[in-house]
Design an enzyme around this catalytic site. Structure first.
Site, PDB file in Angstrom:
ATOM      1  N   GLU A  84      27.312 -33.727 -36.415  1.00  0.00           N
ATOM      2  CA  GLU A  84      28.252 -33.897 -36.501  1.00  0.00           C
ATOM      3  C   GLU A  84      28.455 -33.955 -37.974  1.00  0.00           C
ATOM      4  OE1 GLU A  84      30.407 -37.372 -33.552  1.00  0.00           O
ATOM      5  OE2 GLU A  84      29.953 -37.580 -35.328  1.00  0.00           O
ATOM      6  N   PRO A  85      27.481 -32.413 -38.672  1.00  0.00           N
ATOM      7  CA  PRO A  85      27.670 -32.173 -39.628  1.00  0.00           C
ATOM      8  C   PRO A  85      29.111 -32.192 -41.029  1.00  0.00           C
ATOM      9  CG  PRO A  85      26.722 -30.411 -39.294  1.00  0.00           C
ATOM     10  CD  PRO A  85      27.720 -30.949 -38.384  1.00  0.00           C
ATOM     11  N   GLY A  86      29.745 -32.596 -41.935  1.00  0.00           N
ATOM     12  CA  GLY A  86      30.436 -32.475 -43.271  1.00  0.00           C
ATOM     13  C   GLY A  86      29.889 -32.240 -43.850  1.00  0.00           C
ATOM     14  N   TYR A 110      33.585 -44.880 -54.619  1.00  0.00           N
ATOM     15  CA  TYR A 110      31.691 -45.324 -55.114  1.00  0.00           C
ATOM     16  C   TYR A 110      30.822 -45.183 -55.911  1.00  0.00           C
ATOM     17  CZ  TYR A 110      33.071 -42.942 -50.012  1.00  0.00           C
ATOM     18  OH  TYR A 110      33.355 -42.273 -48.547  1.00  0.00           O
ATOM     19  N   CYS A 127      46.777 -43.961 -63.941  1.00  0.00           N
ATOM     20  CA  CYS A 127      46.723 -45.294 -64.795  1.00  0.00           C
ATOM     21  C   CYS A 127      46.085 -46.636 -64.369  1.00  0.00           C
ATOM     22  CB  CYS A 127      48.477 -46.293 -64.853  1.00  0.00           C
ATOM     23  SG  CYS A 127      49.130 -45.062 -65.845  1.00  0.00           S
ATOM     24  N   GLU A 128      45.428 -46.788 -64.369  1.00  0.00           N
ATOM     25  CA  GLU A 128      44.261 -48.016 -63.404  1.00  0.00           C
ATOM     26  C   GLU A 128      43.058 -47.075 -64.292  1.00  0.00           C
ATOM     27  OE1 GLU A 128      44.087 -48.939 -60.755  1.00  0.00           O
ATOM     28  OE2 GLU A 128      45.891 -49.086 -60.049  1.00  0.00           O
ATOM     29  N   TYR A 183      35.644 -34.525 -49.037  1.00  0.00           N
ATOM     30  CA  TYR A 183      35.628 -35.725 -48.901  1.00  0.00           C
ATOM     31  C   TYR A 183      36.450 -35.731 -50.910  1.00  0.00           C
ATOM     32  CZ  TYR A 183      32.935 -37.203 -44.835  1.00  0.00           C
ATOM     33  OH  TYR A 183      32.273 -37.054 -44.179  1.00  0.00           O
TER      34      TYR A 183
HETATM   35  C1  LIG Z   1      31.785 -39.649 -41.150  1.00  0.00           C
HETATM   36  C2  LIG Z   1      31.134 -38.378 -40.377  1.00  0.00           C
HETATM   37  C3  LIG Z   1      30.742 -37.465 -40.205  1.00  0.00           C
HETATM   38  C4  LIG Z   1      30.280 -37.024 -41.309  1.00  0.00           C
HETATM   39  O1  LIG Z   1      29.475 -36.757 -42.441  1.00  0.00           O
HETATM   40  P1  LIG Z   1      28.313 -36.396 -42.729  1.00  0.00           P
HETATM   41  O2  LIG Z   1      28.260 -37.304 -44.102  1.00  0.00           O
HETATM   42  O3  LIG Z   1      30.188 -35.852 -44.058  1.00  0.00           O
HETATM   43  O4  LIG Z   1      27.938 -35.554 -42.296  1.00  0.00           O
HETATM   44  C5  LIG Z   1      30.113 -37.481 -38.355  1.00  0.00           C
HETATM   45  N1  LIG Z   1      29.969 -38.459 -38.193  1.00  0.00           N
HETATM   46  C6  LIG Z   1      31.174 -39.668 -37.285  1.00  0.00           C
HETATM   47  C7  LIG Z   1      31.178 -40.227 -36.446  1.00  0.00           C
HETATM   48  C8  LIG Z   1      31.514 -40.130 -38.618  1.00  0.00           C
HETATM   49  O5  LIG Z   1      32.181 -40.674 -39.744  1.00  0.00           O
END
Ligand SMILES: *Cc1c(COP(=O)(O)O)cnc(C)c1O
Length: 414
Positions: free
Chosen positions: A277-279, A320, A345-346, A374
């Site tokens: 599940e890469p993002g 973060y 305004c923070e 993100y």
């Molecule tokens: C956020 C998330 C991801 C993606 O994470 P990356 O660091 O962006 O690759 C994959 N799986 C789950 C369950 C997540 O919460």
């Protein structure tokens, strides 16, 4: 150095170009703040994943960037989707990603969201608690469907990343405790409207070392063995996302070849399909945020560059304390040390702190790198600011993929 962030970034005649597009011309057409993404970069990363994980199901983590056009591109590249809300599920389907390639995680799925996902026949629910398991069983029964589930197990390891994005440590809200996993699997097996098909783990994000993955995969593989011994054969082993990207010039990314070796080392022997599940590692360095300098001011000996992008456009530094590298849209040799701040305004509204920044003046542009993941997806209308436009770049061509919000848009909400 820029090329290490993206091979598609380069200065030509002193002007930054991305995927062959002159960014100065682009901001003159679309204004700022402006998110831009390189389609070539996204496709290249997607193909690297496919090359290394030929038999795996690759599910893009939609929460990192939900732009419909990017989802379509990833769908074309054969990716499925990892969603964490009904909204993400809806948009992934609209992008042409089939339900059979969609996995759904999240600790607080609502009845409405679960029903939508059951109706769409998604590949599997990554279940995060026993109560969710019972609810899913009940709702599946009422819809006369059998739902596929995998259980999110928390391997209780420290990924040594920012605590807000460490999800696999002992006291996190995610998943089921490692020590109780077998018991929960046994219970799940007794539920008639569920088919137990997988195991899921996601230990955190922006991980730049292999060792946390090795620790987690070791523990998960042990659990898979114990499950096999109990006669519970899993069709899917879902290892989540988490691979980090270069944010600082000195960051070293884990190569997909090395990551693949670790996955193979622990899971080659199982009769299961790997799901990833890469993002961030797909889209993170495919995007940058361009902002225009409003003012320069010195206060008690400190320099502030005030720009038109704020924490509502890019939250990561405020949330973060993240580092994003900043470069001039025009190549320059002169620098100034100070804070890069937004108009919100923070006091927490900053994009860079105590940094060597390009020496720029009112009207000049700065580019904030590594903003593809993100970035827009965490943006808000705080201070009632219209959210930025998004433009997709591809080999010298460009296309508006989300228009800038207007004040009139605000009226539609009420
Ligand atoms: C956020 C998330 C991801 C993606 O994470 P990356 O660091 O962006 O690759 C994959 N799986 C789950 C369950 C997540 O919460």
């Amino acid at each position: 150095m820029l090329k290490e962030f993206s091979p598609y970034l380069e200065y030509k005649d002193g002007i930054l170009h991305f995927d062959g597009v002159n960014l100065l011309e682009l901001v003159r057409e679309f204004g700022t703040p402006l998110y831009v993404y390189s389609e070539s970069h996204v496709r290249e990363r997607a193909r690297e994943y496919k090359k290394n994980f030929k038999d795996a199901l690759l599910c893009f983590a939609v929460k990192s960037n939900y732009n419909l056009h990017l989802l379509r591109i990833l769908g074309e590249e054969g990716f499925g989707a990892d969603v964490v809300s009904g909204g993400e599920l809806y948009l992934s389907l609209k992008a042409g990603i089939k339900g059979e390639k969609i996995v759904y995680a999240g600790v607080g799925k609502t009845e409405e969201e679960i029903k939508l996902a059951i109706g769409e026949g998604i590949l599997m629910f990554n279940v995060e608690s026993e109560e969710e398991l019972y609810l899913l069983d009940e709702l599946s029964k009422s819809l006369k469907k059998r739902s596929r589930v995998s259980i999110r197990v928390n391997p209780q390891i420290d990924p040594r990343t920012h605590p807000y994005i460490a999800t696999g440590i002992r006291n996190s809200k995610f998943g089921i405790e490692y020590s109780r996993a077998l018991e929960v699997y046994k219970k799940a097996k007794t539920l008639k409207n569920l088919e137990v098909v997988g195991i899921h783990c996601h230990i955190g994000s922006q991980i730049l070392e292999l060792s946390p993955f090795e620790e987690a995969f070791y523990k998960i593989s042990k659990l898979c063995e114990e499950l096999l011994n109990l006669g519970i054969e899993l069709k899917y082993i879902d290892l989540g996302g988490g691979l980090g990207i270069k944010y600082r010039p000195e960051d070293e990314e884990i190569s997909l070849e090395d990551y693949r070796r670790v996955v193979e080392k622990f899971f080659k022997g199982f009769p299961s399909r790997i799901v990833l599940e890469p993002g961030r590692s797909v889209v993170g360095n495919a995007g940058i945020l361009i902002t225009q300098v409003q003012f320069f001011k010195q206060k008690e000996g400190k320099n502030f560059l005030i720009v038109d992008a704020g924490m509502n456009d890019l939250l990561r530094p405020s949330l973060y304390s993240s580092y994003h590298h900043v470069v001039g849209l025009r190549e320059g040799e002169e620098f100034v040390v100070g804070d890069l701040v937004g108009p919100i305004c923070e006091s927490g509204d900053f994009l860079a702190k105590g940094r060597k920044l390009p020496k720029v003046k009112r009207g000049d542009y700065l580019c904030i790198l590594s903003a593809g993941a993100y970035g827009f997806s965490m943006s808000s209308n705080y201070n009632l600011r219209p959210r930025p436009a998004e433009v997709l770049l591809s080999k010298g061509n460009y296309k508006l993929i989300r228009r800038r919000e207007t004040y009139q848009d605000f009226l539609k909400w009420f």
